[in-house]
Design a protein around this motif. Sequence first.
Motif, mmCIF file in Angstrom:
data_model
loop_
_atom_site.group_PDB
_atom_site.id
_atom_site.type_symbol
_atom_site.label_atom_id
_atom_site.label_comp_id
_atom_site.label_asym_id
_atom_site.label_seq_id
_atom_site.Cartn_x
_atom_site.Cartn_y
_atom_site.Cartn_z
ATOM 1 N N PRO A 25 88.690 50.292 45.661
ATOM 2 C CA PRO A 25 89.797 49.400 46.019
ATOM 3 C C PRO A 25 89.493 48.621 47.297
ATOM 4 O O PRO A 25 88.735 49.068 48.165
ATOM 5 C CB PRO A 25 90.967 50.361 46.237
ATOM 6 C CG PRO A 25 90.588 51.615 45.535
ATOM 7 C CD PRO A 25 89.101 51.696 45.611
ATOM 8 N N ASP B 115 94.612 49.863 32.475
ATOM 9 C CA ASP B 115 94.493 48.596 33.204
ATOM 10 C C ASP B 115 94.095 47.413 32.329
ATOM 11 O O ASP B 115 93.475 46.469 32.816
ATOM 12 C CB ASP B 115 93.480 48.733 34.350
ATOM 13 C CG ASP B 115 94.006 49.592 35.496
ATOM 14 O OD1 ASP B 115 95.231 49.793 35.569
ATOM 15 O OD2 ASP B 115 93.181 50.055 36.304
ATOM 16 N N LEU C 197 98.870 44.742 44.369
ATOM 17 C CA LEU C 197 98.217 46.050 44.547
ATOM 18 C C LEU C 197 97.226 46.333 43.426
ATOM 19 O O LEU C 197 96.147 46.894 43.656
ATOM 20 C CB LEU C 197 99.268 47.163 44.592
ATOM 21 C CG LEU C 197 99.871 47.565 45.921
ATOM 22 C CD1 LEU C 197 100.731 48.806 45.735
ATOM 23 C CD2 LEU C 197 98.813 47.824 46.982
ATOM 24 N N HIS C 198 97.594 45.942 42.215
ATOM 25 C CA HIS C 198 96.706 46.150 41.077
ATOM 26 C C HIS C 198 95.412 45.356 41.247
ATOM 27 O O HIS C 198 94.307 45.881 41.023
ATOM 28 C CB HIS C 198 97.414 45.731 39.796
ATOM 29 C CG HIS C 198 96.528 45.701 38.593
ATOM 30 N ND1 HIS C 198 95.906 46.819 38.095
ATOM 31 C CD2 HIS C 198 96.133 44.660 37.791
ATOM 32 C CE1 HIS C 198 95.186 46.495 37.026
ATOM 33 N NE2 HIS C 198 95.294 45.198 36.838
ATOM 34 N N ARG C 199 95.534 44.114 41.670
ATOM 35 C CA ARG C 199 94.335 43.292 41.810
ATOM 36 C C ARG C 199 93.453 43.754 42.968
ATOM 37 O O ARG C 199 92.257 43.491 42.979
ATOM 38 C CB ARG C 199 94.737 41.824 41.947
ATOM 39 C CG ARG C 199 95.172 41.236 40.592
ATOM 40 C CD ARG C 199 95.620 39.804 40.679
ATOM 41 N NE ARG C 199 96.994 39.685 41.134
ATOM 42 C CZ ARG C 199 98.054 39.875 40.348
ATOM 43 N NH1 ARG C 199 97.887 40.221 39.076
ATOM 44 N NH2 ARG C 199 99.278 39.718 40.826
ATOM 45 N N LEU C 200 94.045 44.480 43.904
ATOM 46 C CA LEU C 200 93.246 45.085 44.973
ATOM 47 C C LEU C 200 92.642 46.423 44.556
ATOM 48 O O LEU C 200 91.810 46.977 45.281
ATOM 49 C CB LEU C 200 94.114 45.294 46.221
ATOM 50 C CG LEU C 200 94.521 44.031 46.990
ATOM 51 C CD1 LEU C 200 95.564 44.373 48.049
ATOM 52 C CD2 LEU C 200 93.312 43.364 47.632
ATOM 53 N N GLY C 201 93.070 46.955 43.418
ATOM 54 C CA GLY C 201 92.495 48.197 42.903
ATOM 55 C C GLY C 201 93.294 49.446 43.197
ATOM 56 O O GLY C 201 92.810 50.551 42.941
ATOM 57 N N TRP C 202 94.545 49.306 43.680
ATOM 58 C CA TRP C 202 95.338 50.475 44.055
ATOM 59 C C TRP C 202 96.398 50.851 43.025
ATOM 60 O O TRP C 202 96.835 52.001 42.980
ATOM 61 C CB TRP C 202 96.026 50.239 45.397
ATOM 62 C CG TRP C 202 95.095 50.053 46.536
ATOM 63 C CD1 TRP C 202 94.682 48.854 47.072
ATOM 64 C CD2 TRP C 202 94.438 51.063 47.307
ATOM 65 N NE1 TRP C 202 93.817 49.059 48.119
ATOM 66 C CE2 TRP C 202 93.650 50.414 48.278
ATOM 67 C CE3 TRP C 202 94.446 52.452 47.262
ATOM 68 C CZ2 TRP C 202 92.879 51.115 49.207
ATOM 69 C CZ3 TRP C 202 93.678 53.154 48.170
ATOM 70 C CH2 TRP C 202 92.904 52.490 49.131
ATOM 71 N N HIS D 256 97.734 50.960 38.957
ATOM 72 C CA HIS D 256 97.120 51.084 37.637
ATOM 73 C C HIS D 256 98.182 51.254 36.559
ATOM 74 O O HIS D 256 99.267 51.797 36.812
ATOM 75 C CB HIS D 256 96.180 52.286 37.602
ATOM 76 C CG HIS D 256 95.081 52.203 38.608
ATOM 77 N ND1 HIS D 256 93.912 51.534 38.361
ATOM 78 C CD2 HIS D 256 95.002 52.680 39.882
ATOM 79 C CE1 HIS D 256 93.137 51.607 39.439
ATOM 80 N NE2 HIS D 256 93.783 52.301 40.372
ATOM 81 N N VAL E 285 100.788 53.958 41.591
ATOM 82 C CA VAL E 285 99.859 53.715 42.693
ATOM 83 C C VAL E 285 98.995 54.950 42.887
ATOM 84 O O VAL E 285 99.508 56.078 42.924
ATOM 85 C CB VAL E 285 100.636 53.396 43.990
ATOM 86 C CG1 VAL E 285 99.681 53.243 45.170
ATOM 87 C CG2 VAL E 285 101.473 52.132 43.802
ATOM 88 N N MET F 138 87.630 54.443 39.504
ATOM 89 C CA MET F 138 87.571 54.343 40.952
ATOM 90 C C MET F 138 86.565 55.326 41.529
ATOM 91 O O MET F 138 86.731 55.868 42.596
ATOM 92 C CB MET F 138 88.954 54.603 41.555
ATOM 93 C CG MET F 138 90.001 53.609 41.090
ATOM 94 S SD MET F 138 91.677 54.076 41.538
ATOM 95 C CE MET F 138 91.597 54.081 43.320
#
Length: 227
Positions: free
Chosen positions: A2, A90, A121-126, A128, A145, A225
Motif C-alpha cells: 500500500p 478487488d 483508500l482502495h486505490r492506495l491499497g488499504w 479491499h 480496511v 499485499m
Amino acid sequence: MPLAPDPTPWAFPHHSTWDPDDDLVALGADLEAGTLLTAYGLGLFPMPVTLEREELGWFSPVERGVLPLAGMKVSRSLRRAARTFEIRVDTAFDEVVAGCGSPDRPDGWITPDFARAYGRLHRLGWAHSVEAWRDGRLAGGLYGVCIGGLFAGESMFHRERDASKVALLGLVDLLADEHAERRVLDVQWQTPHLATLGVVRRSRAEYLEQLAVALRLPPPAGLGMDD
C-alpha cells in the motif's frame, strides 16, 4: 505494498478520555486517507451522525463485534451455496460499495463522500472488496480496511441469497494463515444476524488490546499485499 497517504492534521482523543458508556467518542475531522488510517489504528471508525446538524462521528463501541476466524458458523446449506459462487478480490470495489450504499437499503449511511473516501483508500491499497460472483454477475460482497493483521469490515450486501455470507466466508478463508489466531476481523457491532455467523462481543479494552497485537502482524497474502 500500500501507498502511504499524507499524514492527518487531526489529533484524536486518547482512549483514556473516552466515555466508558458511549460508543461515540469524537466528532469532526475529515475522511482523508491519512485520517482514516490513523483512526482505524486507534480503534475508531467513522459514520455520519445527526445532532443539531449532520456531523462526522468517530465510534469505538463499548462492546465491539468481532468474528474469530476459527469461530465462523458455517451451516451445511451455506457450505453448499459457497460451491455455487466464485470468490474474487478487488475486481469490483466501487460496485460493492455502491451495492452496500444502495438508497433502497434501510438505515443506509454510506454517503457519496464516504464512497469517494474509501475509493481513495482502495486505490492506495488499504481498502479491499471480497466479492461473490455467479455466472459472470456480481451477486454480493463486502468491503473493509486492512492494516497489518486488522481487517475492519465496513459493510456487506447481496443481490442473490447467501451471497454476502459466502463473501464473508471467503474473507475468513483469506485471513486464515499462520497468523490467524492473532488477526482481528472487526465487524463494528454484533447484530442478531451476525451473531448467527459466529460474531462475538469484546469489551472496548479487550478489543484495543487485540488490535495492538494485530497491527504488528504482516498483511494477509490473500489480499495481494505480501510483496
